[in-house]
Design a protein around this motif. Structure first.
Motif, PDB file in Angstrom:
ATOM      1  N   UNK A   1       0.817  -1.221   0.000  1.00 12.78           N
ATOM      2  CA  UNK A   1       0.000   0.000   0.000  1.00 12.78           C
ATOM      3  C   UNK A   1       0.850   1.270   0.000  1.00 12.78           C
ATOM      4  N   UNK A   2       2.157   1.141   0.276  1.00  9.90           N
ATOM      5  CA  UNK A   2       3.042   2.300   0.269  1.00  9.90           C
ATOM      6  C   UNK A   2       2.705   3.281   1.381  1.00  9.90           C
ATOM      7  N   UNK A   3       3.311   4.465   1.308  1.00  4.64           N
ATOM      8  CA  UNK A   3       3.033   5.499   2.300  1.00  4.64           C
ATOM      9  C   UNK A   3       3.427   6.858   1.765  1.00  4.64           C
TER      10      UNK A   3
ATOM     11  N   UNK B   1      24.604   3.358   2.369  1.00  7.09           N
ATOM     12  CA  UNK B   1      23.662   4.457   2.133  1.00  7.09           C
ATOM     13  C   UNK B   1      22.379   3.880   1.543  1.00  7.09           C
ATOM     14  N   UNK B   2      21.287   4.606   1.735  1.00  9.32           N
ATOM     15  CA  UNK B   2      20.024   4.091   1.213  1.00  9.32           C
ATOM     16  C   UNK B   2      19.143   5.222   0.692  1.00  9.32           C
ATOM     17  N   UNK B   3      18.235   4.858  -0.201  1.00 11.51           N
ATOM     18  CA  UNK B   3      17.233   5.782  -0.733  1.00 11.51           C
ATOM     19  C   UNK B   3      15.871   5.111  -0.641  1.00 11.51           C
ATOM     20  N   UNK B   4      14.864   5.895  -0.265  1.00 13.03           N
ATOM     21  CA  UNK B   4      13.498   5.380  -0.156  1.00 13.03           C
ATOM     22  C   UNK B   4      12.624   6.063  -1.189  1.00 13.03           C
ATOM     23  N   UNK B   5      11.773   5.296  -1.823  1.00  9.24           N
ATOM     24  CA  UNK B   5      10.800   5.866  -2.749  1.00  9.24           C
ATOM     25  C   UNK B   5       9.472   5.136  -2.546  1.00  9.24           C
ATOM     26  N   UNK B   6       8.439   5.896  -2.206  1.00 15.22           N
ATOM     27  CA  UNK B   6       7.143   5.284  -1.975  1.00 15.22           C
ATOM     28  C   UNK B   6       6.052   6.339  -2.112  1.00 15.22           C
ATOM     29  N   UNK B   7       4.847   5.876  -2.344  1.00 14.58           N
ATOM     30  CA  UNK B   7       3.671   6.738  -2.412  1.00 14.58           C
ATOM     31  C   UNK B   7       2.450   5.873  -2.107  1.00 14.58           C
ATOM     32  N   UNK B   8       1.370   6.478  -1.606  1.00 15.91           N
ATOM     33  CA  UNK B   8       0.165   5.688  -1.313  1.00 15.91           C
ATOM     34  C   UNK B   8      -0.298   4.869  -2.512  1.00 15.91           C
ATOM     35  N   UNK B   9      -0.483   3.578  -2.280  1.00 16.13           N
ATOM     36  CA  UNK B   9      -0.958   2.621  -3.300  1.00 16.13           C
ATOM     37  C   UNK B   9       0.029   2.426  -4.457  1.00 16.13           C
TER      38      UNK B   9
ATOM     39  N   UNK C   1       3.322   1.055  -3.719  1.00 18.17           N
ATOM     40  CA  UNK C   1       4.365   0.169  -3.250  1.00 18.17           C
ATOM     41  C   UNK C   1       5.499   0.881  -2.527  1.00 18.17           C
ATOM     42  N   UNK C   2       6.529   0.105  -2.229  1.00 20.49           N
ATOM     43  CA  UNK C   2       7.683   0.593  -1.469  1.00 20.49           C
ATOM     44  C   UNK C   2       8.957   0.165  -2.190  1.00 20.49           C
ATOM     45  N   UNK C   3       9.885   1.117  -2.373  1.00 22.94           N
ATOM     46  CA  UNK C   3      11.149   0.826  -3.061  1.00 22.94           C
ATOM     47  C   UNK C   3      12.309   1.305  -2.181  1.00 22.94           C
ATOM     48  N   UNK C   4      13.277   0.436  -2.005  1.00 19.48           N
ATOM     49  CA  UNK C   4      14.387   0.717  -1.093  1.00 19.48           C
ATOM     50  C   UNK C   4      15.684   0.333  -1.785  1.00 19.48           C
ATOM     51  N   UNK C   5      16.577   1.316  -1.986  1.00 21.86           N
ATOM     52  CA  UNK C   5      17.856   1.081  -2.658  1.00 21.86           C
ATOM     53  C   UNK C   5      18.982   1.214  -1.648  1.00 21.86           C
ATOM     54  N   UNK C   6      19.841   0.187  -1.596  1.00 20.33           N
ATOM     55  CA  UNK C   6      20.974   0.188  -0.657  1.00 20.33           C
ATOM     56  C   UNK C   6      22.275   0.161  -1.453  1.00 20.33           C
ATOM     57  N   UNK C   7      23.188   1.067  -1.122  1.00 17.49           N
ATOM     58  CA  UNK C   7      24.561   1.043  -1.654  1.00 17.49           C
ATOM     59  C   UNK C   7      25.508   0.756  -0.503  1.00 17.49           C
ATOM     60  N   UNK C   8      26.354  -0.245  -0.648  1.00 14.38           N
ATOM     61  CA  UNK C   8      27.281  -0.571   0.440  1.00 14.38           C
ATOM     62  C   UNK C   8      28.565  -1.157  -0.124  1.00 14.38           C
TER      63      UNK C   8
END
Length: 261
Positions: free
Chosen positions: A216-218, A244-252, A254-261
């Motif tokens: 459902x995202x946020x 490091x990380x980046x978040x991308x999400x919006x209502x309805x 989904x959720x996207x999470x990018x990790x660089x390490x």
């Protein structure tokens, strides 16, 4: 006439000197104020960083305390209660005039409860340090973790890895495992996702993990969503491994999470 020329020359030199002096004072004051503003901004930045670090430390301590409470509850509810019943059944075996059928029934109860207590202890140990992670490494541990979540039937988990995790220390592997574990829990518990994708790959010298779900995202503008206890725990673990990380999400959406390490 000569005296007038000399007077004018001295006046011109004086005004030029005074002008340079005034300009120098203005430049010094300007640089002083600019430096003061820069120092002030740097101090404010440091204060924010210290405050942020304190918040992260606080979230780590809270997470540790919650984990201790959960373990204590598991030990009390799952193991102690079963062992108490085993103890009671063992005392029943000392009862006078007990029949063979009763002995067989009580012995069966003791064996069954002991097995359940052992299973519970193994599960608690697994949650603290997954044996697969310790014995075979991160890739196998993540495969097992995603398979466990996939068995829930309510969600499909797609896991793909192109990184050789054996090059990483055990601390880094454990922290990455906990991050993915936390993300999976969030996707199912809060995101209500039915599909999750996890992809590890290497781009140049950077290791990348792309995590996404169709939940459902946020609202990204709501800071509470990004700075909840779970996300702070994830952030603190990634800071520990210089990630490091980046978040991308919006209502309805989904959720996207990018990790660089």
């Amino acid at each position: 006439m000569k005296a007038t020329f000399e007077t004018e020359l001295y006046s011109a030199i004086f005004y030029i000197f005074f002008g340079f002096l005034l300009m120098s004072i203005v430049i010094i004051v300007f640089f002083y104020k600019s430096r003061k503003k820069i120092v002030k901004k740097e101090l404010e930045k440091k204060d924010l960083e210290i405050s942020h670090q304190k918040q992260l430390l606080h979230s780590i301590l809270i997470t540790q305390e919650e984990e201790r409470k959960r373990i204590a509850q598991d030990l009390h509810d799952d193991i102690s209660s079963k062992l108490n019943i085993v103890s009671l059944n063992s005392h029943l075996l000392k009862t006078k005039n007990i029949s063979e059928n009763e002995i067989e029934e009580i012995t069966g109860n003791i064996i069954q409860l002991t097995k359940k207590a052992l299973d519970s202890s193994r599960q608690i140990a697994h949650n603290l340090m997954p044996p697969v992670l310790e014995k075979f490494g991160l890739n196998e541990a993540l495969e097992e973790l995603t398979e466990e979540f996939g068995r829930l039937k309510s969600v499909q988990v797609f896991y793909n890895n192109k990184i050789n995790f054996s090059d990483f220390s055990s601390e880094i592997q454990l922290n990455i495992f906990r991050v993915i574990q936390e993300l999976l829990n969030n996707s199912i518990r809060h995101g209500k996702a039915t599909e999750i994708k996890i992809n590890f790959e290497k781009k140049g010298t950077t290791n990348i993990c792309q995590y996404s779900d169709n939940g459902i995202g946020f609202d990204m503008n709501n800071q509470f969503n990004q700075k909840g206890l779970g996300m702070k725990n994830i952030e603190s673990r990634l800071i520990f491994i210089n990630g490091k990380f980046e978040i991308n999400s919006a209502p309805n959406e989904g959720f996207h999470f990018l990790i660089n390490f």
